[in-house]
Design an enzyme around this catalytic site. Structure first.
Site, PDB file in Angstrom:
ATOM      1  N   VAL A  45     -26.498   4.207  76.988  1.00 50.56           N
ATOM      2  CA  VAL A  45     -25.182   3.658  76.620  1.00 50.56           C
ATOM      3  C   VAL A  45     -24.077   4.641  76.991  1.00 50.56           C
ATOM      4  O   VAL A  45     -22.923   4.451  76.628  1.00 50.56           O
ATOM      5  CB  VAL A  45     -25.121   3.341  75.100  1.00 50.56           C
ATOM      6  CG1 VAL A  45     -26.129   2.264  74.722  1.00 50.56           C
ATOM      7  CG2 VAL A  45     -25.342   4.599  74.246  1.00 50.56           C
ATOM      8  N   HIS A  60     -28.469  -2.028  76.789  1.00 51.30           N
ATOM      9  CA  HIS A  60     -28.164  -1.702  75.390  1.00 51.30           C
ATOM     10  C   HIS A  60     -26.674  -1.469  75.137  1.00 51.30           C
ATOM     11  O   HIS A  60     -26.318  -0.820  74.163  1.00 51.30           O
ATOM     12  CB  HIS A  60     -28.986  -0.471  74.957  1.00 51.30           C
ATOM     13  CG  HIS A  60     -30.459  -0.736  74.879  1.00 51.30           C
ATOM     14  ND1 HIS A  60     -31.405   0.257  74.781  1.00 51.30           N
ATOM     15  CD2 HIS A  60     -31.152  -1.908  74.874  1.00 51.30           C
ATOM     16  CE1 HIS A  60     -32.621  -0.288  74.738  1.00 51.30           C
ATOM     17  NE2 HIS A  60     -32.496  -1.596  74.800  1.00 51.30           N
ATOM     18  N   SER A  97     -39.373   6.587  77.144  1.00 53.07           N
ATOM     19  CA  SER A  97     -40.650   6.647  76.432  1.00 53.07           C
ATOM     20  C   SER A  97     -41.398   5.321  76.549  1.00 53.07           C
ATOM     21  O   SER A  97     -42.558   5.224  76.159  1.00 53.07           O
ATOM     22  CB  SER A  97     -40.420   7.005  74.961  1.00 53.07           C
ATOM     23  OG  SER A  97     -39.542   6.069  74.374  1.00 53.07           O
TER      24      SER A  97
END
Ligand code: OAD
Length: 263
Positions: free
Chosen positions: A119, A135, A205
């Site tokens: 972001v 996002h 991740s």
């Protein structure tokens, strides 16, 4: 002391990163390339990741308090101030060599799509065009009630500031846990992931859905999947190529290898 030494050694290892020849060969003939990035790409700009032990934001802060609509409703001031702190940190950060190499990557292939979970807007600041933000973006603000993006600055001491249209509280334009992703961004991301020649997962991740499902879309469609990360993730065992190292070292090296053939 020991961990310092280990860290230094690890860093040296990253400097000697080897890009598999077969990956370079496939990239040389690739027409459509997709890259999905996560917080690890901004780590070398000094922006903390979420899940790294010790340094990750979720090691120090509670996501349910700071990154959910319920957390915001319970304590809007706390949440607003936490994002104000992060916004300041991001504004002071500079894009790193991974961001710049990804900007160069878009010139190497007829079709290139950069999808990010970040972001921080650092891809755009590095010069990447058409970034698909899954996002949201921490630099934008929207009305909590209506979702309208608010660009007008407020002459108010209120925290959080109020929406000039409806008087509701303002919030950052980021996706919180339990919220849906921007529909058109997600649709586009899924479409290009299933229709590329090579799909990269860099610095993530790979545990937060639906973003993590994009690599599965690519794998299911029989596309070549590449992971770049210094640590293993759930994708590591499934990817066709895994380059273990820092994005700021590996991505520029990939661009150099592909370019040296093209020119
Ligand atoms: P995470 O913090 O979960 O993962 C960061 C990944 O980056 C880890 O796998 C690290 O091993 C890797 N990493 C660290 N340094 C790196 C480097 N120099 N080069 C390459 N990789 C490196 O961050 P994300 O996967 O982006 O969601 O997290 C996904 C989402 O969870 C975020 O977008 C955020 C968070 O909650 C929202 O805010 C909605």
């Amino acid at each position: 002391m020991e961990s310092n030494l280990w860290g230094t050694r690890r860093q040296r290892h990253h400097q000697r990163v080897t890009i598999p020849d077969e990956l370079v060969r496939q990239l040389r003939s690739a027409q459509r390339v997709v890259v999905v990035t996560g917080a690890g790409v901004s780590a070398e700009s000094g922006v903390p990741t979420f899940r790294d032990a010790q340094t990750g934001l979720w090691a120090k802060f509670k996501p349910e308090e700071l990154a959910t609509p319920e957390g915001f409703q319970a304590n809007p001031r706390l949440v607003w101030e936490w994002y104000a702190w992060r916004r300041k940190m991001v504004a002071a950060a500079r894009p790193n060599s991974a961001h710049f190499a990804l900007r160069e990557m878009e010139k190497l292939f007829p079709e290139f799509h950069l999808i990010t979970q970040n972001v921080d807007g650092l891809h755009q600041r590095a010069g990447s065009s058409n970034v698909i933000e899954l996002h949201g973006n921490i630099t934008r603000t929207k009305c909590f009630n209506e979702g309208t993006i608010i660009t007008t600055s407020q002459d108010s001491d209120e925290v959080p500031p109020r929406c000039p249209q409806c008087g509701g509280v303002l919030r950052p334009d980021v996706v919180w846990f339990g919220e849906v992703l921007p529909e058109s961004a997600l649709e586009k991301a899924a479409e290009v992931s299933a229709n590329c020649d090579v799909f990269f997962s860099i610095g993530t991740s790979a545990v937060v859905y639906p973003a993590a499902a994009l690599s599965a879309d690519a794998l299911r469609a029989g596309k070549t999947v590449v992971e770049i990360n210094p640590e293993p993730t759930p994708l590591t065992a499934l990817a066709h190529f895994v380059v273990s190292g820092a994005a700021g070292v590996v991505v520029p090296e990939i661009v150099n290898r592909v370019r040296s053939f093209v020119s």
